[in-house]
Design a protein around this motif. Structure first.
Motif, mmCIF file in Angstrom:
data_model
loop_
_atom_site.group_PDB
_atom_site.id
_atom_site.type_symbol
_atom_site.label_atom_id
_atom_site.label_comp_id
_atom_site.label_asym_id
_atom_site.label_seq_id
_atom_site.Cartn_x
_atom_site.Cartn_y
_atom_site.Cartn_z
ATOM 1 N N LEU B 6 -5.508 -64.092 -98.405
ATOM 2 C CA LEU B 6 -4.638 -63.459 -97.401
ATOM 3 C C LEU B 6 -4.181 -62.096 -97.879
ATOM 4 O O LEU B 6 -3.693 -61.952 -98.999
ATOM 5 C CB LEU B 6 -3.417 -64.346 -97.142
ATOM 6 C CG LEU B 6 -2.353 -63.797 -96.169
ATOM 7 C CD1 LEU B 6 -2.867 -63.769 -94.740
ATOM 8 C CD2 LEU B 6 -1.064 -64.614 -96.257
ATOM 9 N N PHE B 7 -4.333 -61.099 -97.012
ATOM 10 C CA PHE B 7 -3.798 -59.795 -97.382
ATOM 11 C C PHE B 7 -2.308 -59.806 -97.089
ATOM 12 O O PHE B 7 -1.892 -59.968 -95.940
ATOM 13 C CB PHE B 7 -4.465 -58.644 -96.614
ATOM 14 C CG PHE B 7 -3.857 -57.320 -96.978
ATOM 15 C CD1 PHE B 7 -4.129 -56.763 -98.228
ATOM 16 C CD2 PHE B 7 -2.979 -56.682 -96.142
ATOM 17 C CE1 PHE B 7 -3.535 -55.574 -98.607
ATOM 18 C CE2 PHE B 7 -2.382 -55.489 -96.518
ATOM 19 C CZ PHE B 7 -2.653 -54.939 -97.748
ATOM 20 N N THR B 8 -1.550 -59.607 -98.082
ATOM 21 C CA THR B 8 -0.081 -59.647 -98.215
ATOM 22 C C THR B 8 0.309 -60.832 -99.078
ATOM 23 O O THR B 8 -0.328 -61.883 -99.054
ATOM 24 C CB THR B 8 0.757 -59.742 -96.893
ATOM 25 O OG1 THR B 8 0.570 -61.021 -96.315
ATOM 26 C CG2 THR B 8 0.411 -58.603 -95.948
ATOM 27 N N VAL B 32 5.468 -57.910 -91.773
ATOM 28 C CA VAL B 32 5.480 -56.510 -91.342
ATOM 29 C C VAL B 32 5.690 -55.599 -92.546
ATOM 30 O O VAL B 32 6.126 -56.035 -93.617
ATOM 31 C CB VAL B 32 6.585 -56.212 -90.276
ATOM 32 C CG1 VAL B 32 6.489 -57.143 -89.088
ATOM 33 C CG2 VAL B 32 7.973 -56.237 -90.892
ATOM 34 N N LEU B 42 2.344 -54.029 -88.165
ATOM 35 C CA LEU B 42 2.149 -55.478 -88.072
ATOM 36 C C LEU B 42 1.041 -55.871 -89.032
ATOM 37 O O LEU B 42 -0.125 -55.525 -88.820
ATOM 38 C CB LEU B 42 1.760 -55.866 -86.643
ATOM 39 C CG LEU B 42 2.852 -55.662 -85.581
ATOM 40 C CD1 LEU B 42 2.258 -55.849 -84.184
ATOM 41 C CD2 LEU B 42 4.003 -56.638 -85.805
ATOM 42 N N LEU B 43 1.394 -56.591 -90.092
ATOM 43 C CA LEU B 43 0.395 -57.050 -91.065
ATOM 44 C C LEU B 43 -0.292 -58.298 -90.501
ATOM 45 O O LEU B 43 0.118 -58.801 -89.444
ATOM 46 C CB LEU B 43 1.094 -57.297 -92.398
ATOM 47 C CG LEU B 43 1.789 -56.015 -92.919
ATOM 48 C CD1 LEU B 43 2.539 -56.296 -94.207
ATOM 49 C CD2 LEU B 43 0.783 -54.884 -93.110
ATOM 50 N N PRO B 44 -1.354 -58.787 -91.153
ATOM 51 C CA PRO B 44 -2.127 -59.882 -90.518
ATOM 52 C C PRO B 44 -1.273 -61.052 -90.018
ATOM 53 O O PRO B 44 -1.473 -61.531 -88.890
ATOM 54 C CB PRO B 44 -3.090 -60.300 -91.636
ATOM 55 C CG PRO B 44 -3.360 -59.003 -92.357
ATOM 56 C CD PRO B 44 -2.019 -58.293 -92.379
ATOM 57 N N LEU B 47 0.725 -59.855 -86.927
ATOM 58 C CA LEU B 47 -0.121 -59.663 -85.751
ATOM 59 C C LEU B 47 -0.478 -61.007 -85.114
ATOM 60 O O LEU B 47 -0.553 -61.132 -83.887
ATOM 61 C CB LEU B 47 -1.391 -58.887 -86.134
ATOM 62 C CG LEU B 47 -2.307 -58.485 -84.986
ATOM 63 C CD1 LEU B 47 -1.591 -57.596 -83.970
ATOM 64 C CD2 LEU B 47 -3.552 -57.756 -85.517
#
Lengths: 424, 424
Positions: B6-8, B32, B42-44, B47
């Motif tokens: 996961l990105f973040t 976010v 908006l991060l994945p 979103l």
């Protein structure tokens, strides 16, 4: 969808100031509305096509491990000053405004800087790499000239992806993977046969960058193409590329083309400019490697219209068409025929076929002309005669081929197969 | 999705200048990223939630016959001058810029004027009415103050719908239908119990307009509520409304609230200002009736976070959660346990359950703390112990309830049922 309910009707004329074929057709068929030069609203039909294109791009970006996000349109001045891209002298397409609280703000014409700045919050060590994110973003560009319809707008939708890597090898490997994914995308959009990976002017890091250029008379670029070797060179690097790739100039065909995608290897340049590093395995602070990958979504739509339209109107590839079937009901003053056509519409819709149903009280000629203009791949005509014979006239928009099918054959033909690929 | 991919990542701290609870939590949990005051990417994960909210709103708007489109952000000065809403004195939230070709351009803070202007291209006679269109649009507003996180941004996503009608009766009937659809939407978003149709200051055409206000301490509005009668009044019209509705002030409860939707009856005002008419049955040229219907999509997200979060983090209603199940794998250094957890992840995903799988090499405490912060409705824990016992610990985020389920019970529990409604 019942056409009597559809918001938008076909129009006889496009605005007189509209010079591009793609916008003229899209306006006349009710897909877009011109807000001002280079700025178009997406009406219900147009939005459907855009969502189809986005859907295909999204699937392929997810397949290479991209994660979708959405950056802001508003841009911080300080961020773009770091890379010397704030001033109007270095970037001449900025829209800028004043914040009510004081200070300047920009509107996103590109997102490399904010993406890098944001990503550094989440990339601290080699363990966090690689990372790949993308977005579908409305870009705003203060273009001096906007005469290509939706192929070059002041406001347009772009897919931009960014990948960060710890090493050059890792970047190169991913870059190649995305290049292949792009070829799949353009094939699925129906543009595969005429889209070339093109050698274009590179950055500081690489000799050439890669553009995806589609041969198209309405395009603004000029390519030199070797169809046999499947090689294309942008005019801007012709001499260099001919030498480098061992080509003969007189074997190349000169064509006009539209850039619908590009991929760009920044190496460590952007990270060095912005001071973005990660902790390597050995503990050193190294700059990250960056590549970016763009696809013009609204431009792709424009190119598709330009390439496939004929004298009667738009011709959509099945993969991006707003509907698969245009069901045209004739003799609608005859209750039995109307009821029958209504029933067929219900059956097809329930089977998952996307149908635009022309249930309007209009002349046959008008219905057929509108159908040609709107460009849905298959027209199914139901009239008193076809009902009596138990067969429907099915016309393929692209080829004009006419078939007469029973209801069973019709359903078998149009039933969604569940495959993702477009087999045109 | 595997959490290792996961990105973040979760963060210990939100930026020090972030004062709102919703943005602090959303930033810490990785939903976010703050671009500047009042502007969030908006991060994945974020979103995903936004798309869930949009999906619910889209279904209900389609159900009342709304057709989705997308207007441009760039705005023509001339259009807004017709209604005297271009100057900064009448509208103080405009962002404006200069076109490279000369002339001013605005950025959409609202779309009533361009929608009306566009719609008149397609509405010529009473036969073309009613018509109802909507969009999910990024609005840009040059707010002086932006301290409520994503509840009041300078850039935010709004759903705005517009309906045109030939008669007042037809408008009123549709207006009522949309009001009911809004109540369904807020119920599905998990906000039904605390959202009131509120009497607020009206336009020239109606005594009161209707706002949809959700009781929420972080809100910027003040309501007077009669819970028994299910009536709420915005402070701004308290005296008038009390008289009109026959209420007693001392029976009303004063609460803070956030406006997450509004519906507005323009009557024929806007059409008269813009000169928009249709040909009636009798052949006269009459001005059209207009109503508009807004829902703050990003604001709804902020309100959901504010209302349901607890001291450990975010708590999502199932209908908008980024994932339904947070599968937390423990003892991941034990190959058998890891393989087993991987298998369960695959099974759940293949069954259509949306799963975030914490496959990270991290301490149990960290995994649980992150899981609480991210706020996915159900946490399923797989460890050596649970594997041996053939039962999984299932924790409901909202209530803290702990259950021990077999794999079969688990699958039955989380299998998507295909119903649209959130049964919270």
């Amino acid at each position: 969808m019942r056409q009597s309910q559809l918001f938008t009707k076909t129009r006889k004329e496009a605005p007189s100031d509209e010079v591009s074929k793609n916008a003229q057709l899209l306006i006349r068929a009710g897909y877009v509305h011109k807000e001002m030069a280079g700025v178009y609203d997406l009406l219900p039909l147009g939005l459907r096509v855009i969502e189809k294109i986005k859907g295909i791009v999204r699937e392929e970006m997810n397949r290479v491990g991209g994660q979708e996000l959405l950056m802001s349109s508003l841009q911080r001045k300080e961020l773009w000053e770091q890379t010397d891209r704030w001033s109007d002298e270095t970037v001449d397409v900025w829209f800028k405004s004043e914040l009510a609280v004081g200070g300047e703000v920009g509107f996103g014409w590109s997102h490399e800087e904010p993406i890098m700045d944001m990503m550094q919050q989440y990339v601290a060590s080699y363990k966090d790499l690689p990372a790949s994110v993308y977005q579908f973003q409305t870009k705003l560009r203060n273009e001096l000239r906007a005469k290509s319809g939706i192929m070059r707008g002041r406001e347009f939708i772009m897919k931009d992806m960014y990948s960060l890597h710890a090493t050059e090898e890792d970047l190169n490997e991913y870059y190649e993977k995305v290049k292949q994914a792009y070829l799949v995308i353009f094939k699925r959009l129906g543009l595969g046969a005429d889209t070339y990976v093109t050698f274009a002017s590179g950055g500081a890091f690489t000799k050439f960058s890669h553009e995806f250029q589609t041969v198209c008379d309405a395009g603004e670029d000029v390519l030199y193409v070797h169809r046999g070797k499947n090689i294309a060179v942008n005019e801007e690097v012709l001499d260099e590329a001919v030498k480098e790739l061992g080509l003969e100039k007189d074997q190349l065909e000169k064509v006009k083309s539209a850039e619908i995608g590009n991929i760009f290897n920044f190496g460590t340049d952007k990270a060095a400019q912005m001071g973005i590093t990660f902790a390597s395995k050995e503990g050193s602070k190294d700059p990250v490697f960056l590549a970016s990958y763009g696809i013009g979504i609204t431009r792709a739509l424009g190119v598709i219209v330009e390439k496939f339209a004929d004298e009667k109107g738009i011709v959509w590839p099945e993969s991006v068409a707003p509907f698969t079937v245009h069901l045209v009901g004739l003799n609608s003053d005859d209750d039995a025929v109307r009821d029958y056509t209504d029933g067929l519409y219900t059956t097809l819709t329930e089977e998952g076929v996307e149908v635009l149903y022309d249930d309007r009280d209009a002349r046959t000629g008008e219905k057929f002309a509108d159908s040609d203009l709107i460009g849905i791949p298959y027209r199914v005509v139901v009239s008193k005669k076809t009902q009596e014979e138990g067969r429907f006239e099915v016309v393929t928009r692209k080829t004009g081929e006419v078939r007469f099918l029973t209801e069973e054959e019709l359903l078998n033909d149009f039933m969604p197969t569940g495959t993702e690929e477009d087999n045109d």
